[in-house]
Design a protein around this motif. Structure first.
Motif, PDB file in Angstrom:
ATOM      1  N   LEU A 141       1.047  -1.299  -0.160  1.00 53.11           N
ATOM      2  CA  LEU A 141      -0.173   0.157  -0.192  1.00 53.11           C
ATOM      3  C   LEU A 141       1.192   0.811   0.266  1.00 53.11           C
ATOM      4  N   THR A 142       0.722   2.100  -0.917  1.00 51.35           N
ATOM      5  CA  THR A 142       1.395   3.791  -0.527  1.00 51.35           C
ATOM      6  C   THR A 142       0.508   4.612  -1.345  1.00 51.35           C
ATOM      7  N   GLU A 143       0.764   5.552  -0.932  1.00 44.06           N
ATOM      8  CA  GLU A 143       0.051   7.575  -1.422  1.00 44.06           C
ATOM      9  C   GLU A 143      -0.514   7.238  -0.090  1.00 44.06           C
ATOM     10  N   PHE A 144      -0.848   7.597   1.030  1.00 43.40           N
ATOM     11  CA  PHE A 144      -1.042   8.138   2.036  1.00 43.40           C
ATOM     12  C   PHE A 144      -1.983   6.715   2.649  1.00 43.40           C
ATOM     13  N   PRO A 145      -1.233   5.586   2.740  1.00 45.48           N
ATOM     14  CA  PRO A 145      -1.734   4.209   3.290  1.00 45.48           C
ATOM     15  C   PRO A 145      -2.070   4.440   4.786  1.00 45.48           C
ATOM     16  N   GLN A 146      -3.485   3.656   4.909  1.00 41.96           N
ATOM     17  CA  GLN A 146      -4.334   2.990   6.467  1.00 41.96           C
ATOM     18  C   GLN A 146      -4.861   1.637   6.473  1.00 41.96           C
ATOM     19  N   VAL A 147      -4.172   1.679   7.857  1.00 43.89           N
ATOM     20  CA  VAL A 147      -4.677  -0.056   8.056  1.00 43.89           C
ATOM     21  C   VAL A 147      -5.347   0.136   9.502  1.00 43.89           C
ATOM     22  N   TYR A 148      -6.275  -0.155   9.502  1.00 48.11           N
ATOM     23  CA  TYR A 148      -7.343  -0.446  10.860  1.00 48.11           C
ATOM     24  C   TYR A 148      -8.223  -1.445  11.524  1.00 48.11           C
ATOM     25  N   GLN A 149      -8.492  -1.667  12.660  1.00 49.08           N
ATOM     26  CA  GLN A 149      -8.469  -2.989  13.290  1.00 49.08           C
ATOM     27  C   GLN A 149      -8.916  -2.159  14.666  1.00 49.08           C
ATOM     28  N   GLY A 150     -10.469  -2.826  14.305  1.00 49.52           N
ATOM     29  CA  GLY A 150     -11.054  -2.262  15.137  1.00 49.52           C
ATOM     30  C   GLY A 150     -11.409  -1.156  15.555  1.00 49.52           C
ATOM     31  N   ASP A 176      -7.390   0.739  16.476  1.00 50.38           N
ATOM     32  CA  ASP A 176      -6.538   0.454  16.741  1.00 50.38           C
ATOM     33  C   ASP A 176      -6.649   1.383  14.983  1.00 50.38           C
ATOM     34  N   THR A 177      -5.134   2.401  14.528  1.00 47.51           N
ATOM     35  CA  THR A 177      -5.385   2.688  13.525  1.00 47.51           C
ATOM     36  C   THR A 177      -3.348   2.979  12.898  1.00 47.51           C
ATOM     37  N   VAL A 178      -3.053   2.094  11.611  1.00 44.64           N
ATOM     38  CA  VAL A 178      -1.648   2.449  11.635  1.00 44.64           C
ATOM     39  C   VAL A 178      -1.298   3.645  10.016  1.00 44.64           C
ATOM     40  N   THR A 179      -0.458   3.961   9.918  1.00 44.73           N
ATOM     41  CA  THR A 179      -0.212   5.390   8.783  1.00 44.73           C
ATOM     42  C   THR A 179       1.207   5.048   7.889  1.00 44.73           C
ATOM     43  N   GLY A 180       1.503   5.177   7.651  1.00 45.23           N
ATOM     44  CA  GLY A 180       2.782   5.548   7.180  1.00 45.23           C
ATOM     45  C   GLY A 180       2.958   5.760   5.465  1.00 45.23           C
ATOM     46  N   ASP A 181       4.702   6.115   5.146  1.00 44.30           N
ATOM     47  CA  ASP A 181       4.426   6.001   3.596  1.00 44.30           C
ATOM     48  C   ASP A 181       4.247   5.003   3.039  1.00 44.30           C
ATOM     49  N   ARG A 182       4.908   4.050   3.333  1.00 43.49           N
ATOM     50  CA  ARG A 182       4.534   2.566   2.906  1.00 43.49           C
ATOM     51  C   ARG A 182       4.681   1.232   4.169  1.00 43.49           C
ATOM     52  N   ILE A 183       3.041   0.328   3.504  1.00 46.25           N
ATOM     53  CA  ILE A 183       2.264  -0.237   4.035  1.00 46.25           C
ATOM     54  C   ILE A 183       2.265  -2.040   3.651  1.00 46.25           C
ATOM     55  N   VAL A 184       2.808  -2.470   4.571  1.00 50.13           N
ATOM     56  CA  VAL A 184       2.754  -3.947   3.136  1.00 50.13           C
ATOM     57  C   VAL A 184       2.069  -4.586   4.548  1.00 50.13           C
ATOM     58  N   LEU A 185       1.368  -5.662   3.379  1.00 50.79           N
ATOM     59  CA  LEU A 185       0.035  -6.600   4.932  1.00 50.79           C
ATOM     60  C   LEU A 185       0.949  -8.393   4.277  1.00 50.79           C
ATOM     61  N   HIS A 186       0.951  -8.858   4.678  1.00 57.21           N
ATOM     62  CA  HIS A 186       1.780 -10.066   4.702  1.00 57.21           C
ATOM     63  C   HIS A 186       0.248 -10.980   4.534  1.00 57.21           C
ATOM     64  N   ARG A 187      -0.349 -11.873   3.283  1.00 56.38           N
ATOM     65  CA  ARG A 187      -1.673 -12.252   3.760  1.00 56.38           C
ATOM     66  C   ARG A 187      -0.978 -13.588   4.878  1.00 56.38           C
ATOM     67  N   ALA A 188      -0.855 -14.121   4.536  1.00 58.79           N
ATOM     68  CA  ALA A 188      -0.483 -15.612   5.371  1.00 58.79           C
ATOM     69  C   ALA A 188      -0.151 -15.584   6.982  1.00 58.79           C
ATOM     70  N   ARG A 247       8.375   4.466   8.043  1.00 58.59           N
ATOM     71  CA  ARG A 247       7.855   5.690   8.240  1.00 58.59           C
ATOM     72  C   ARG A 247       6.797   5.443   8.634  1.00 58.59           C
ATOM     73  N   SER A 248       6.591   4.639   9.685  1.00 60.40           N
ATOM     74  CA  SER A 248       4.901   5.768  10.252  1.00 60.40           C
ATOM     75  C   SER A 248       4.771   6.834  11.312  1.00 60.40           C
ATOM     76  N   ASN A 249       3.657   7.599  10.753  1.00 59.29           N
ATOM     77  CA  ASN A 249       3.607   8.574  11.206  1.00 59.29           C
ATOM     78  C   ASN A 249       2.341   8.756  12.153  1.00 59.29           C
ATOM     79  N   ALA A 250       1.866   7.899  11.775  1.00 56.93           N
ATOM     80  CA  ALA A 250       0.227   7.984  13.071  1.00 56.93           C
ATOM     81  C   ALA A 250       0.266   6.135  13.637  1.00 56.93           C
ATOM     82  N   TYR A 251      -0.670   6.250  14.527  1.00 58.04           N
ATOM     83  CA  TYR A 251      -0.522   5.512  15.390  1.00 58.04           C
ATOM     84  C   TYR A 251      -1.902   5.466  16.751  1.00 58.04           C
ATOM     85  N   SER A 252      -2.815   4.738  15.986  1.00 55.56           N
ATOM     86  CA  SER A 252      -4.067   5.096  17.757  1.00 55.56           C
ATOM     87  C   SER A 252      -4.353   3.807  18.040  1.00 55.56           C
TER      88      SER A 252
END
Length: 91
Positions: free
Chosen positions: A51-60, A62-74, A82-87
């Motif tokens: 994920l690139t261009e302002f990626p954000q991942v949500y779980q319940g 929790d939120t994490v953002t960064g410059d690039r996020i890689v989701l390892h599905r298995a 370069r995480s720039n926010a977490y809540s």
């Protein structure tokens, strides 16, 4: 809004897919887990989503953002560059 596909053989499933412009990826079995970005690159052989261009991942809550996020599905691992926010509500 736009998807590009790459096939090794046209009769098989795509080996690589790129989704662009307002991408949302939802976990089928858990609606509280989802991700958004401007671009998502799906690599079927490695079973990861980049994920690139302002990626954000949500779980319940929790939120994490960064410059690039890689989701390892298995393994269900989320790798953030370069995480720039977490809540995390309540933490």
């Amino acid at each position: 809004r736009r998807i590009r596909l790459r096939y090794r053989k046209f009769s098989e499933a795509p080996s690589y897919m790129r989704a662009e412009e307002d991408v949302t990826i939802r976990e089928r079995d858990d609606p509280s887990k989802y991700a958004t970005s401007g671009v998502a690159d799906f690599d079927r052989e490695r079973d990861v989503i980049y994920l690139t261009e302002f990626p954000q991942v949500y779980q319940g809550q929790d939120t994490v953002t960064g410059d690039r996020i890689v989701l390892h599905r298995a393994s269900d691992v989320v790798e953030v560059s370069r995480s720039n926010a977490y809540s995390a509500e309540g933490h």
